[in-house]
Design a protein around this motif. Structure first.
Motif, PDB file in Angstrom:
ATOM      1  N   PRO A 112     -10.572   8.934  -0.844  1.00 54.40           N
ATOM      2  CA  PRO A 112      -8.968   8.017  -1.591  1.00 54.40           C
ATOM      3  C   PRO A 112      -7.871   8.408  -0.475  1.00 54.40           C
ATOM      4  O   PRO A 112      -7.123   7.849  -0.586  1.00 54.40           O
ATOM      5  N   PHE A 113      -8.224   9.312   0.687  1.00 52.84           N
ATOM      6  CA  PHE A 113      -7.672   9.660   1.539  1.00 52.84           C
ATOM      7  C   PHE A 113      -7.239   9.318   2.270  1.00 52.84           C
ATOM      8  O   PHE A 113      -5.955   8.644   2.872  1.00 52.84           O
ATOM      9  N   MET A 114      -8.003   8.135   3.312  1.00 54.34           N
ATOM     10  CA  MET A 114      -8.265   7.014   3.679  1.00 54.34           C
ATOM     11  C   MET A 114      -7.339   5.862   3.096  1.00 54.34           C
ATOM     12  O   MET A 114      -6.817   5.108   4.287  1.00 54.34           O
ATOM     13  N   MET A 115      -7.930   5.421   2.279  1.00 59.41           N
ATOM     14  CA  MET A 115      -7.338   4.180   1.326  1.00 59.41           C
ATOM     15  C   MET A 115      -5.321   4.914   1.333  1.00 59.41           C
ATOM     16  O   MET A 115      -5.227   3.791   1.335  1.00 59.41           O
ATOM     17  N   THR A 116      -5.208   6.001   0.423  1.00 60.40           N
ATOM     18  CA  THR A 116      -3.949   6.308   0.589  1.00 60.40           C
ATOM     19  C   THR A 116      -2.823   7.021   1.591  1.00 60.40           C
ATOM     20  O   THR A 116      -1.966   6.165   1.719  1.00 60.40           O
ATOM     21  N   GLY A 117      -3.112   7.615   2.265  1.00 62.88           N
ATOM     22  CA  GLY A 117      -2.657   8.056   3.650  1.00 62.88           C
ATOM     23  C   GLY A 117      -2.449   6.402   4.245  1.00 62.88           C
ATOM     24  O   GLY A 117      -1.422   6.222   4.779  1.00 62.88           O
ATOM     25  N   SER A 118      -3.817   5.750   4.371  1.00 64.05           N
ATOM     26  CA  SER A 118      -3.589   3.968   5.003  1.00 64.05           C
ATOM     27  C   SER A 118      -1.844   3.352   4.170  1.00 64.05           C
ATOM     28  O   SER A 118      -0.878   2.745   4.871  1.00 64.05           O
ATOM     29  N   ALA A 119      -1.758   3.634   2.614  1.00 64.14           N
ATOM     30  CA  ALA A 119      -1.814   2.871   2.280  1.00 64.14           C
ATOM     31  C   ALA A 119       0.313   3.374   2.186  1.00 64.14           C
ATOM     32  O   ALA A 119       1.180   2.361   2.510  1.00 64.14           O
ATOM     33  N   LEU A 120       0.585   4.850   2.710  1.00 64.78           N
ATOM     34  CA  LEU A 120       1.483   5.652   2.721  1.00 64.78           C
ATOM     35  C   LEU A 120       2.295   5.275   4.601  1.00 64.78           C
ATOM     36  O   LEU A 120       3.395   4.691   4.194  1.00 64.78           O
ATOM     37  N   VAL A 121       1.373   4.988   5.204  1.00 67.63           N
ATOM     38  CA  VAL A 121       1.647   4.132   6.833  1.00 67.63           C
ATOM     39  C   VAL A 121       2.055   3.162   6.914  1.00 67.63           C
ATOM     40  O   VAL A 121       3.628   3.186   7.237  1.00 67.63           O
ATOM     41  N   ALA A 122       1.575   1.763   6.512  1.00 67.44           N
ATOM     42  CA  ALA A 122       2.210   0.859   6.057  1.00 67.44           C
ATOM     43  C   ALA A 122       3.542   0.590   5.524  1.00 67.44           C
ATOM     44  O   ALA A 122       3.991   0.687   5.316  1.00 67.44           O
ATOM     45  N   LEU A 123       3.989   1.631   4.516  1.00 65.88           N
ATOM     46  CA  LEU A 123       4.751   1.255   3.677  1.00 65.88           C
ATOM     47  C   LEU A 123       6.041   2.171   4.135  1.00 65.88           C
ATOM     48  O   LEU A 123       6.770   1.501   4.416  1.00 65.88           O
ATOM     49  N   GLY A 124       5.570   3.003   4.900  1.00 62.72           N
ATOM     50  CA  GLY A 124       6.889   3.807   5.609  1.00 62.72           C
ATOM     51  C   GLY A 124       7.058   2.965   6.797  1.00 62.72           C
ATOM     52  O   GLY A 124       8.128   2.664   7.230  1.00 62.72           O
ATOM     53  N   LEU A 125       5.848   1.671   7.491  1.00 63.26           N
ATOM     54  CA  LEU A 125       6.170   0.876   8.476  1.00 63.26           C
ATOM     55  C   LEU A 125       7.325   0.218   8.012  1.00 63.26           C
ATOM     56  O   LEU A 125       7.906  -0.729   8.756  1.00 63.26           O
ATOM     57  N   GLY A 126       6.442  -0.658   7.517  1.00 60.29           N
ATOM     58  CA  GLY A 126       7.524  -1.670   6.424  1.00 60.29           C
ATOM     59  C   GLY A 126       8.762  -0.666   6.173  1.00 60.29           C
ATOM     60  O   GLY A 126      10.362  -2.532   6.091  1.00 60.29           O
ATOM     61  N   TRP A 127       8.954   0.023   6.076  1.00 60.85           N
ATOM     62  CA  TRP A 127      10.624   0.252   5.097  1.00 60.85           C
ATOM     63  C   TRP A 127      11.317   0.257   6.543  1.00 60.85           C
ATOM     64  O   TRP A 127      12.420   0.328   6.760  1.00 60.85           O
ATOM     65  N   LEU A 128      10.633   0.673   7.979  1.00 59.94           N
ATOM     66  CA  LEU A 128      11.601   0.459   9.144  1.00 59.94           C
ATOM     67  C   LEU A 128      11.864  -0.796   9.130  1.00 59.94           C
ATOM     68  O   LEU A 128      12.518  -0.890  10.505  1.00 59.94           O
ATOM     69  N   THR A 129      11.063  -2.030   8.929  1.00 63.87           N
ATOM     70  CA  THR A 129      11.529  -2.740   9.871  1.00 63.87           C
ATOM     71  C   THR A 129      13.201  -3.419   9.550  1.00 63.87           C
ATOM     72  O   THR A 129      13.129  -4.310   9.777  1.00 63.87           O
ATOM     73  N   PHE A 130      13.653  -2.442   8.517  1.00 69.39           N
ATOM     74  CA  PHE A 130      14.992  -2.617   7.872  1.00 69.39           C
ATOM     75  C   PHE A 130      15.603  -2.360   8.389  1.00 69.39           C
ATOM     76  O   PHE A 130      16.547  -2.224   8.226  1.00 69.39           O
ATOM     77  N   MET A 131      15.613  -1.520   9.626  1.00 70.99           N
ATOM     78  CA  MET A 131      16.517  -0.707  10.562  1.00 70.99           C
ATOM     79  C   MET A 131      17.349  -1.700  10.902  1.00 70.99           C
ATOM     80  O   MET A 131      17.012  -3.863  11.444  1.00 70.99           O
ATOM     81  N   ASN A 132      18.478  -1.773  11.201  1.00 69.88           N
ATOM     82  CA  ASN A 132      20.300  -2.557  11.805  1.00 69.88           C
ATOM     83  C   ASN A 132      20.637  -1.287  12.409  1.00 69.88           C
ATOM     84  O   ASN A 132      20.751  -0.107  12.085  1.00 69.88           O
TER      85      ASN A 132
END
Length: 515
Positions: free
Chosen positions: A342-362
């Motif tokens: 559960p920690f590996m899945m949740t942690g990896s999903a949060l990492v992907a979410l945070g990085l995806g959010w950063l793709t909107f930087m301008n």
């Protein structure tokens, strides 16, 4: 005084002051912090190093890669040396070598002197770091006590990068760039003095070094890292880049062939037979690749676009350290109940979410409005993963192979970070060049004569056109970082399996083998 006490006091390699597990852990964690800090503390000082020692821009990259190549390439050998020669002895050797190299680097007057010192630092780090992790497995009994020790070690490993950025900014701005190296000297000396006082020597396991395996693994990893680093500067079609990848493939295949037949391999291939351990290595490789890139590009953005000073840039990362610590504490507490998946899945999903959010930087993004939020999500996800991955990687490994197992975990983190950063930098360079082609006509239309004259000399677009180029390159670079995090998530979902024996071991209640 009893006979048992006399025997204990005369035992070779016994610590002079036993019964202080907290101090033993502090010594081990201090070593890891010093090694991890060095991966980032120098980054902020690079412009000052370039001015002082007259590096060209291309050659300046070797200040970072000289350390990365030797550190990543020699980790397996360092872990094996601890198994054979005694972990405390090898640990102290690595610390002293790292300390000496830091002193020489701080005193460097020529570029080659600094590069040689940085390479020597990598050798010392490669000897000390895997041995530090292995010392935990032999110093603390399996169960809650070892879990807490791993939580501290993992928190130091995860947060050290952010702390290094802050320390690098402070030392560079308040003192001089040389102090990002000199600072290691008193710390290293103190660790070397305290180690024989509070840490017992491990049992030495008779054997010999797998020289062929060590040479092929070291050369293969170094060549692979070099190939990616060169591709960032010269492109994927460069002849030397292609040759590096071909040589790395040949060397690593040779390494696998040698290890499959060696009587005492540097990396027992049977460790990969455990799907949880193999999956752990893949997850660590992927997440480290994303993490190194995140630190690098956010520092670039806050200094070049937001105009932060080196100290301000370091302070901007303090919330990252706190979020990683919170995630690590939660995972350490609930691992015995929920298991690692559960920690590996949740942690990896949060990492992907945070990085995806950063793709909107301008260029108009602010620290609070566009950077802090995704960084906290990313950091909390990494915190959930670090303790979990560390425990899973060494769980169930025989003591005489703990050095190899921990060394391989460190290899995946270091090499993954180096390769990932190179890949992201290549994407950043391509995207930036494309955006620059769009911005140059706008610049020629809206700039002043003075700006045009400066551009003719430097070929660097000033603000706001340059900010558009930089922000576009950074946001695009985070796209492959998201893909790396998704790979970690898929691996955690498909490969990792939770067994009752895993939960028992984490809780310290595992029965005898075969029970």
């Amino acid at each position: 005084m009893t006979t048992s006490q006399l025997i204990q006091e005369s035992k070779p390699g016994a610590a002079r002051r036993e019964g202080h597990p907290g101090l033993a852990l502090a010594v081990i964690a201090a070593c890891q912090l010093m090694v991890v800090l060095d991966a980032t503390i120098v980054n902020i000082a690079l412009p000052h190093i370039q001015d002082a020692l007259k590096f060209s821009t291309t050659d300046l990259t070797w200040v970072v890669s000289a350390y990365t190549l030797t550190f990543g390439g020699l980790l397996l050998l360092g872990g094996r040396a601890g198994d054979i020669l005694g972990r405390r002895r090898v640990f102290m050797t690595g610390i002293l070598l790292f300390t000496l190299a830091s002193l020489l680097g701080g005193l460097a007057q020529e570029p080659w002197q600094l590069l040689a010192a940085r390479a020597l630092q990598g050798v010392g780090g490669a000897i000390a770091s895997p041995t530090a992790l292995a010392l935990i497995t032999t110093t603390f009994p399996e169960g809650p006590e070892r879990n807490r020790a791993f939580a501290v070690f993992a928190g130091v490993s995860a947060g050290g990068g952010a702390i290094g950025l802050l320390a690098g900014g402070m030392l560079t701005e308040w003192l001089d760039w040389r102090w990002v190296l000199f600072v290691n000297v008193p710390i290293g000396v103190l660790i070397a003095v305290l180690t024989p006082m509070y840490i017992n020597e491990s049992e030495r396991h008779p054997g010999r070094f797998d020289i062929a395996g060590a040479l092929t693994s070291t050369a293969g990893m170094a060549t692979l890292v070099y190939g990616f680093i060169r591709s960032a500067a010269e492109g994927w079609r460069d002849g030397i880049t292609i040759g590096s990848f071909a040589a790395a493939l040949l060397l690593l295949l040779s390494f696998a062939f040698i290890e499959s037949r060696a009587k005492e391999p540097i990396t027992p291939l049977k460790m990969f037979a455990d799907r949880n351990r193999s999956g752990t290595y893949v997850i660590m490789l992927s997440l480290a690749a994303a993490m190194f890139g995140m630190f690098f590009f956010i520092v670039l953005f806050v200094q070049n676009v937001l105009g932060y000073t080196p100290i301000q840039a370091g302070l901007a990362f303090l919330p990252v350290t706190a979020a990683i610590g919170i995630g690590a504490a939660l995972s350490q507490r609930f691992l015995p109940v929920l298991g690692p998946k559960p920690f590996m899945m949740t942690g990896s999903a949060l990492v992907a979410l945070g990085l995806g959010w950063l793709t909107f930087m301008n260029p108009d993004s602010t620290y609070v409005g566009g950077i802090l939020g995704p960084m906290l999500v990313f950091a909390f996800g990494m915190g959930l993963n670090f303790v979990t991955l560390t425990l899973t990687a060494v769980s169930g490994v025989a003591q005489h192979e703990a050095g190899a197992a921990s060394g391989l975990l460190n290899v995946t983190q270091q090499v993954g970070g180096s390769l990932g950063l190179s890949i992201l930098t290549t994407v950043f360079g391509s995207a930036s060049r494309d955006e620059a082609k769009k911005q140059v006509p706008k610049f020629m239309t809206g700039s002043s004569p003075e700006q045009k004259a400066e551009f003719a000399k430097t070929h660097q677009l000033p603000a706001p056109w340059g900010h558009d180029v930089l922000a576009h390159g950074i946001s695009t670079a985070f796209v492959p970082a998201v893909a790396m995090a998704v790979l970690a998530l898929l691996t955690a979902t498909v490969v990792i399996r939770v067994r009752k024996s895993d939960l028992d071991a984490l809780a310290g209640t595992a029965g005898p083998a075969g029970a």
